[in-house]
Scaffold this motif. Sequence first.
Motif, short mmCIF file in Angstrom:
data_model
loop_
_atom_site.label_atom_id
_atom_site.label_comp_id
_atom_site.label_asym_id
_atom_site.label_seq_id
_atom_site.Cartn_x
_atom_site.Cartn_y
_atom_site.Cartn_z
N ASP A 28 19.42 -49.49 22.64
CA ASP A 28 19.50 -48.94 21.28
C ASP A 28 20.95 -48.86 20.81
O ASP A 28 21.28 -49.27 19.70
N GLY A 29 21.81 -48.33 21.66
CA GLY A 29 23.22 -48.19 21.29
C GLY A 29 23.89 -49.54 21.09
O GLY A 29 24.66 -49.72 20.14
N LEU A 30 23.61 -50.48 21.97
CA LEU A 30 24.22 -51.81 21.84
C LEU A 30 23.75 -52.50 20.57
O LEU A 30 24.54 -53.13 19.86
N THR A 31 22.46 -52.38 20.28
CA THR A 31 21.92 -53.01 19.08
C THR A 31 22.54 -52.41 17.82
O THR A 31 22.94 -53.13 16.90
N GLU A 32 22.63 -51.09 17.78
CA GLU A 32 23.24 -50.43 16.62
C GLU A 32 24.70 -50.85 16.45
O GLU A 32 25.15 -51.11 15.34
N THR A 33 25.42 -50.90 17.55
CA THR A 33 26.83 -51.28 17.49
C THR A 33 26.98 -52.73 17.06
O THR A 33 27.82 -53.06 16.22
N TYR A 34 26.15 -53.62 17.61
CA TYR A 34 26.16 -55.03 17.23
C TYR A 34 25.90 -55.18 15.73
O TYR A 34 26.64 -55.87 15.02
N GLU A 35 24.87 -54.50 15.25
CA GLU A 35 24.53 -54.60 13.82
C GLU A 35 25.64 -54.05 12.94
O GLU A 35 25.94 -54.61 11.88
N ARG A 36 26.28 -52.96 13.36
CA ARG A 36 27.39 -52.39 12.59
C ARG A 36 28.55 -53.40 12.50
O ARG A 36 29.15 -53.56 11.44
N HIS A 37 28.84 -54.07 13.60
CA HIS A 37 29.91 -55.08 13.58
C HIS A 37 29.53 -56.27 12.70
O HIS A 37 30.39 -56.81 12.01
N ARG A 38 28.26 -56.65 12.71
CA ARG A 38 27.82 -57.77 11.85
C ARG A 38 27.97 -57.39 10.39
O ARG A 38 28.48 -58.18 9.59
N VAL A 39 27.52 -56.18 10.03
CA VAL A 39 27.65 -55.72 8.65
C VAL A 39 29.12 -55.64 8.26
O VAL A 39 29.49 -55.90 7.11
N GLY A 40 29.97 -55.33 9.23
CA GLY A 40 31.40 -55.24 8.97
C GLY A 40 32.09 -56.59 8.83
O GLY A 40 33.28 -56.66 8.56
N GLY A 41 31.32 -57.67 9.04
CA GLY A 41 31.88 -58.99 8.79
C GLY A 41 32.14 -59.84 10.01
O GLY A 41 32.58 -60.99 9.87
N LEU A 42 31.90 -59.33 11.20
CA LEU A 42 32.14 -60.14 12.38
C LEU A 42 31.03 -61.19 12.55
O LEU A 42 29.87 -60.95 12.20
N ALA A 43 31.41 -62.33 13.07
CA ALA A 43 30.43 -63.37 13.41
C ALA A 43 29.56 -62.87 14.56
O ALA A 43 29.92 -61.91 15.26
N GLU A 44 28.42 -63.52 14.77
CA GLU A 44 27.48 -63.06 15.79
C GLU A 44 28.13 -62.92 17.16
O GLU A 44 27.96 -61.90 17.82
#
Length: 51
Positions: A28-44
């Motif tokens: 859950d934490g990793l997914t939330e963090t990943y999604e936050r970084h994606r929304v922030g503009g980072l590539a996958e």
Amino acid sequence: MPGHPLIEAFLADLRRRLPDDVVDELADGLTETYERHRVGGLAEAAAADAA
């Protein structure tokens, strides 16, 4: 949103060593963090590395 293969591989490794409920919390934490970084503009790949 599906997870990134890097995160999925990491979680699969953890599942071999830790109880499922612990890995579920980590996922859950990793997914939330990943999604936050994606929304922030980072590539996958960069978002997966950062998470």
